[in-house]
Design a protein around this motif. Structure first.
Motif, PDB file in Angstrom:
ATOM      1  N   GLN A 228       0.836  -1.204   0.000  1.00 55.70           N
ATOM      2  CA  GLN A 228       0.000   0.000   0.000  1.00 55.70           C
ATOM      3  C   GLN A 228       0.872   1.257   0.000  1.00 55.70           C
ATOM      4  N   ALA A 229       1.940   1.218   0.789  1.00 56.90           N
ATOM      5  CA  ALA A 229       2.838   2.382   0.842  1.00 56.90           C
ATOM      6  C   ALA A 229       3.476   2.630  -0.532  1.00 56.90           C
ATOM      7  N   GLU A 230       3.833   1.547  -1.205  1.00 57.22           N
ATOM      8  CA  GLU A 230       4.429   1.694  -2.544  1.00 57.22           C
ATOM      9  C   GLU A 230       3.423   2.242  -3.553  1.00 57.22           C
ATOM     10  N   MET A 231       2.132   1.957  -3.304  1.00 55.14           N
ATOM     11  CA  MET A 231       1.081   2.361  -4.256  1.00 55.14           C
ATOM     12  C   MET A 231       0.181   3.432  -3.634  1.00 55.14           C
ATOM     13  N   ALA A 232       0.767   4.291  -2.822  1.00 58.68           N
ATOM     14  CA  ALA A 232      -0.036   5.228  -2.025  1.00 58.68           C
ATOM     15  C   ALA A 232      -0.946   6.099  -2.880  1.00 58.68           C
ATOM     16  N   GLY A 233      -0.516   6.408  -4.080  1.00 51.86           N
ATOM     17  CA  GLY A 233      -1.369   7.227  -4.948  1.00 51.86           C
ATOM     18  C   GLY A 233      -2.571   6.466  -5.484  1.00 51.86           C
ATOM     19  N   GLU A 234      -2.499   5.147  -5.418  1.00 51.78           N
ATOM     20  CA  GLU A 234      -3.543   4.307  -6.017  1.00 51.78           C
ATOM     21  C   GLU A 234      -4.437   3.631  -4.984  1.00 51.78           C
ATOM     22  N   ILE A 235      -3.823   3.230  -3.867  1.00 53.14           N
ATOM     23  CA  ILE A 235      -4.545   2.401  -2.887  1.00 53.14           C
ATOM     24  C   ILE A 235      -4.891   3.219  -1.648  1.00 53.14           C
ATOM     25  N   LEU A 236      -6.153   3.175  -1.270  1.00 57.75           N
ATOM     26  CA  LEU A 236      -6.619   3.939  -0.114  1.00 57.75           C
ATOM     27  C   LEU A 236      -6.507   3.117   1.172  1.00 57.75           C
ATOM     28  N   ASN A 237      -6.785   1.827   1.096  1.00 54.23           N
ATOM     29  CA  ASN A 237      -6.774   1.004   2.314  1.00 54.23           C
ATOM     30  C   ASN A 237      -6.589  -0.467   1.972  1.00 54.23           C
ATOM     31  N   VAL A 238      -5.840  -1.153   2.854  1.00 52.86           N
ATOM     32  CA  VAL A 238      -5.734  -2.615   2.785  1.00 52.86           C
ATOM     33  C   VAL A 238      -6.150  -3.157   4.150  1.00 52.86           C
ATOM     34  N   SER A 239      -7.221  -3.919   4.191  1.00 48.71           N
ATOM     35  CA  SER A 239      -7.681  -4.515   5.452  1.00 48.71           C
ATOM     36  C   SER A 239      -7.723  -6.030   5.297  1.00 48.71           C
ATOM     37  N   LEU A 240      -7.049  -6.723   6.223  1.00 47.00           N
ATOM     38  CA  LEU A 240      -6.980  -8.188   6.174  1.00 47.00           C
ATOM     39  C   LEU A 240      -7.650  -8.753   7.416  1.00 47.00           C
ATOM     40  N   PHE A 241      -8.784  -9.403   7.211  1.00 41.57           N
ATOM     41  CA  PHE A 241      -9.561  -9.900   8.331  1.00 41.57           C
ATOM     42  C   PHE A 241      -9.226 -11.359   8.620  1.00 41.57           C
ATOM     43  N   GLY A 242      -8.767 -11.616   9.853  1.00 42.65           N
ATOM     44  CA  GLY A 242      -8.493 -12.992  10.253  1.00 42.65           C
ATOM     45  C   GLY A 242      -9.782 -13.767  10.452  1.00 42.65           C
ATOM     46  N   GLY A 243     -10.846 -13.031  10.800  1.00 46.46           N
ATOM     47  CA  GLY A 243     -12.148 -13.654  11.020  1.00 46.46           C
ATOM     48  C   GLY A 243     -12.266 -14.261  12.402  1.00 46.46           C
ATOM     49  N   PHE A 244     -13.486 -14.645  12.717  1.00 43.23           N
ATOM     50  CA  PHE A 244     -13.779 -15.252  14.022  1.00 43.23           C
ATOM     51  C   PHE A 244     -14.414 -16.614  13.769  1.00 43.23           C
ATOM     52  N   VAL A 245     -13.608 -17.645  13.898  1.00 40.20           N
ATOM     53  CA  VAL A 245     -14.039 -18.990  13.480  1.00 40.20           C
ATOM     54  C   VAL A 245     -15.249 -19.466  14.263  1.00 40.20           C
ATOM     55  N   PHE A 246     -15.349 -19.048  15.546  1.00 39.45           N
ATOM     56  CA  PHE A 246     -16.432 -19.549  16.391  1.00 39.45           C
ATOM     57  C   PHE A 246     -17.810 -19.027  15.990  1.00 39.45           C
ATOM     58  N   SER A 247     -17.865 -18.047  15.098  1.00 41.19           N
ATOM     59  CA  SER A 247     -19.184 -17.660  14.566  1.00 41.19           C
ATOM     60  C   SER A 247     -19.788 -18.828  13.813  1.00 41.19           C
ATOM     61  N   ASP A 248     -18.915 -19.629  13.168  1.00 42.80           N
ATOM     62  CA  ASP A 248     -19.344 -20.880  12.530  1.00 42.80           C
ATOM     63  C   ASP A 248     -20.429 -20.640  11.483  1.00 42.80           C
ATOM     64  N   VAL A 249     -20.104 -19.807  10.506  1.00 44.83           N
ATOM     65  CA  VAL A 249     -21.053 -19.488   9.429  1.00 44.83           C
ATOM     66  C   VAL A 249     -20.353 -19.615   8.072  1.00 44.83           C
ATOM     67  N   SER A 250     -21.129 -19.579   7.014  1.00 46.67           N
ATOM     68  CA  SER A 250     -20.566 -19.825   5.684  1.00 46.67           C
ATOM     69  C   SER A 250     -19.627 -18.702   5.243  1.00 46.67           C
ATOM     70  N   LYS A 251     -19.762 -17.508   5.814  1.00 46.96           N
ATOM     71  CA  LYS A 251     -18.868 -16.417   5.408  1.00 46.96           C
ATOM     72  C   LYS A 251     -17.567 -16.390   6.222  1.00 46.96           C
ATOM     73  N   ASN A 252     -17.322 -17.426   7.023  1.00 48.07           N
ATOM     74  CA  ASN A 252     -16.046 -17.512   7.741  1.00 48.07           C
ATOM     75  C   ASN A 252     -14.889 -17.700   6.767  1.00 48.07           C
ATOM     76  N   GLY A 253     -13.745 -17.124   7.108  1.00 49.70           N
ATOM     77  CA  GLY A 253     -12.547 -17.283   6.289  1.00 49.70           C
ATOM     78  C   GLY A 253     -11.750 -16.000   6.270  1.00 49.70           C
ATOM     79  N   VAL A 254     -10.434 -16.149   6.213  1.00 54.30           N
ATOM     80  CA  VAL A 254      -9.562 -14.970   6.132  1.00 54.30           C
ATOM     81  C   VAL A 254      -9.981 -14.140   4.916  1.00 54.30           C
ATOM     82  N   ALA A 255     -10.201 -12.856   5.127  1.00 53.17           N
ATOM     83  CA  ALA A 255     -10.738 -12.007   4.054  1.00 53.17           C
ATOM     84  C   ALA A 255      -9.807 -10.840   3.765  1.00 53.17           C
ATOM     85  N   ILE A 256      -9.626 -10.587   2.496  1.00 53.58           N
ATOM     86  CA  ILE A 256      -8.761  -9.508   2.031  1.00 53.58           C
ATOM     87  C   ILE A 256      -9.653  -8.467   1.361  1.00 53.58           C
ATOM     88  N   VAL A 257      -9.643  -7.244   1.895  1.00 56.53           N
ATOM     89  CA  VAL A 257     -10.423  -6.168   1.290  1.00 56.53           C
ATOM     90  C   VAL A 257      -9.461  -5.038   0.952  1.00 56.53           C
TER      91      VAL A 257
END
Ligand SMILES: [Zn+2]
Length: 507
Positions: A228-257
Motif C-alpha cells: 500500500q505504501a508503494e502504491m499510495a497514490g492508487e490504494i486507499l486502504n488494505v484490510s486483512l480480516f483474520g475472522g472469528f471462526v467460532f461464529s461458525d457461518v458460511s462467510k467464515n474465512g480470512v478475508a482480504i479487502v
C-alpha cells in the motif's frame, strides 16, 4: 453549524455460535446510546464506547466543520448470536433514523463484523445494506470493523470503504477511527472515489494463530502495508480480516479487502497478490498449546522466570463464560505460590465477598449459579484481601484510556493463589484488573488470565512473548478446532480439512 452532515450508527457484537444469545440486557449493560448522548460519549476523554467510534468523532472535530447526526451506537461483550427481534429492531431503528435525518453527506458505521443472528448469519451485512438502502447509491458510507470480522460480499458491496484493525492484540483502534475520518474527508473532497476488491480464503485459523507481532498473519499484514505504501497514490486502504471462526457461518474465512482510490483493477491485483501469498503460507496457521498438567508443573517450578498463562478455552472476549474452573482447580490442588489468577466472572461470589468485608475468611462458592457445561462448582476457603467498585480506566494495551465498568469486584486469597472476581463478563486484558487491588504483577511468579490474546499487549511490560503460554483448557473458545462439531463453516476449510483447494478469482 456548516460542513458535511454525517450520520453515526453502529452495533458491535462478536458472536460465538456456542454461547448464549445476546439480548437487550447484554447491550444495555455495556452501551446502547441514541441521539446526542452518542456525541457526549464519543467526545469523553476516557470513553466507555469503542475507541474507534470516539476517535472518528474526535478526528472529524479536528479536521474542519461538520454536522454529526448521531442515531444509534450499541455494543455487547462477545456473546452468542443476537436475538432475532433485537437485530430487527436495530436495523429498523437505523433505517428510520437515516430516513428521518434529512439530507446526509455521509454515514459512518462502527461495527465489529463478527455478529451473527438467531435469524440470519450476516446481520453486519444487513445493517450496511439497510444504510445503503436508506441513503441511496451516491452518499458515501464508511465502516470500521474489528479484524475478527467475518466479511460477506454484501458488506463490501454496500459501502464505500471498510477500515479494519491491523493489530492483534488490538491496539490501533484510535488510528483506524482517525483513518476512517481522514478517508471520509478525502472522499467528500472528491479526492478519492473508492473501489474495493474482496477475496475470502477457505482458511479459518484459531485466533491464537492470528497474532500480528510475528507469524503468517503478521507477514500478510506487513506485506499489504508495504505494498500500500508503494502504491499510495492508487490504494486507499488494505484490510486483512483474520475472522472469528467460532461464529461458525458460511462467510467464515480470512478475508482480504483492498480499496483503490479510483481504479478497481489496482485493488483487484493487490488483493490477489496478498491472497496468493497467504494461501501459500497456510501450514503456518496451525499452533500447539500447553496441557494443563504441564502448566501446573511449570507453576510449581521455582527455578524459572515469571510467566503468564492464557486460559485460552475460556476467553470472555470470544464469547467464553469467564467461569470455567478446571484450570483453577488443578492449580489449587497442586499448591503453587505467588500466583495471580484473573478474572473470574461471578457476581454472586463478588457480592458475598463485599458482604463479608476485607480481611474476612469466607467459604468461596465459585459457580453457585447455573452456567455452561464447563462452569463446574468449586468451593474453597478464601481470605478476602481486596474489594473494589470495578470502575477503572484501562492503563496498558488494547483498553488503554478506556473506561471499564467491571462491577463489584474482589480479590480472594486461596493458599498461594490470589483470584480476582468481577461482576462484568470481561476478559482480563489490562494490568488494572489486578492493580485496582494493589496487587503487584512484578512480584508474581505465575499470572493466569482469562483472555486469549489481548492480554499480550496489556502485560507486555512484565511478559515478553517467550514468557507467554497458551494453555489447552476447555470452554467455548478452545483453540483446538478439531474438538468442536461445526454446523456452518464452509467445507472443506483449512486447517480442519487438509485437502482444501483454492484458486484466485479471474475477474
Ligand atoms: Zn477482535
Amino acid at each position: 453549524m456548516s460542513g458535511p452532515r454525517v450520520a453515526i450508527v453502529g452495533v458491535i457484537l462478536e458472536s460465538n455460535r456456542r454461547s448464549p444469545p445476546a439480548g437487550e440486557e447484554d447491550f444495555r449493560s455495556l452501551y446502547w446510546l441514541e441521539g446526542d448522548e452518542i456525541m457526549e460519549a464519543c467526545r469523553a476523554e476516557s470513553p466507555f464506547v469503542a475507541l474507534e467510534s470516539s476517535a472518528f468523532v474526535k478526528a472529524m472535530d479536528a479536521t474542519g466543520p461538520w454536522e454529526p447526526v448521531p442515531i444509534l451506537l450499541a455494543a455487547s461483550h462477545p456473546a452468542g448470536p443476537i436475538e432475532a427481534d433485537l437485530i430487527d429492531a436495530f436495523v429498523a431503528r437505523i433505517g428510520a433514523g437515516l430516513e428521518a435525518a434529512g439530507p446526509l453527506d455521509a454515514v459512518y458505521i462502527s461495527n465489529h463484523g463478527g455478529m451473527t443472528a438467531m435469524n440470519g448469519e450476516d446481520p453486519d451485512g444487513e445493517i450496511i445494506a439497510a444504510t445503503r438502502e436508506a441513503v441511496g447509491p451516491d452518499t458515501p458510507v464508511v465502516v470500521t470493523l474489528d479484524l475478527h470480522g467475518n466479511i460477506s460480499e454484501r458488506m463490501v458491496d454496500d459501502c464505500d470503504l471498510i477500515v479494519g484493525y491491523r493489530t492483534n492484540p488490538h491496539v490501533d483502534m484510535v488510528e483506524r477511527g482517525e483513518e476512517a475520518a481522514m478517508s471520509l474527508r478525502l472522499i467528500l473532497a472528491g479526492l478519492a472515489v473508492p473501489k474495493s476488491a474482496f477475496i475470502r480464503l477457505p482458511l479459518t485459523p484459531a485466533s491464537v494463530a492470528l497474532l500480528t507481532a510475528e507469524g503468517p498473519y503478521a507477514d500478510m499484514i506487513d506485506y499489504g502495508q508495504r505494498r500500500q505504501a508503494e502504491m499510495a497514490g492508487e490504494i486507499l486502504n488494505v484490510s486483512l480480516f483474520g475472522g472469528f471462526v467460532f461464529s461458525d457461518v458460511s462467510k467464515n474465512g480470512v478475508a482480504i479487502v483492498v480499496t483503490a482510490r479510483r481504479n478497481v483493477a489496482k485493488a483487484r491485483a493487490l488483493a490477489r497478490e496478498i491472497a496468493e501469498r497467504g494461501w501459500e503460507d497456510r501450514a503456518r496457521f496451525r499452533k500447539r498449546l500447553m496441557s494443563i498438567a504441564d502448566a501446573v508443573a511449570m507453576a510449581l517450578d521455582r527455578d524459572r522466570d515469571p510467566v503468564i498463562f492464557s486460559d485460552s478455552g475460556d476467553n470472555p472476549g470470544g464469547g467464553g463464560t469467564g467461569r470455567t474452573t478446571a484450570f483453577l482447580k488443578a492449580l489449587h490442588e497442586a499448591g503453587p505460590q505467588d500466583v495471580l489468577y484473573g478474572s473470574f466472572y461471578d457476581k454472586p461470589l463478588a457480592e458475598a465477598a463485599h458482604a463479608a468485608g476485607e480481611g474476612a475468611t469466607i467459604s468461596a462458592r465459585f459457580n453457585s449459579h447455573s452456567g455452561g457445561p464447563d462452569d463446574l462448582p468449586f468451593e474453597v476457603e478464601a481470605e478476602v484481601v481486596g474489594l473494589h467498585s470495578g470502575d477503572v480506566v484501562g492503563r496498558v494495551g488494547s483498553e488503554q484510556g478506556r473506561t471499564l465498568r467491571l462491577g463489584p469486584s474482589a480479590a480472594l486469597r486461596i493458599g498461594g493463589i490470589t483470584v480476582v472476581v468481577i461482576s462484568d463478563r470481561s476478559q482480563t486484558r489490562d494490568p488494572v484488573f489486578f492493580e485496582m487491588f494493589g496487587l503487584d504483577i512484578a512480584r508474581a511468579h505465575t499470572v493466569v488470565v482469562k483472555s486469549r490474546g489481548h492480554f499480550r499487549a496489556g502485560f507486555l511490560p512484565w511478559f515478553p512473548p517467550e514468557r507467554v503460554f497458551e494453555i489447552d483448557t476447555d470452554g467455548f473458545t478452545s483453540p483446538v478446532l478439531e474438538r468442536f462439531e461445526w454446523a456452518g463453516l464452509p467445507r472443506p476449510v483449512y486447517p480442519l480439512d487438509e485437502d482444501t483447494a483454492w484458486t484466485a478469482p479471474s475477474w
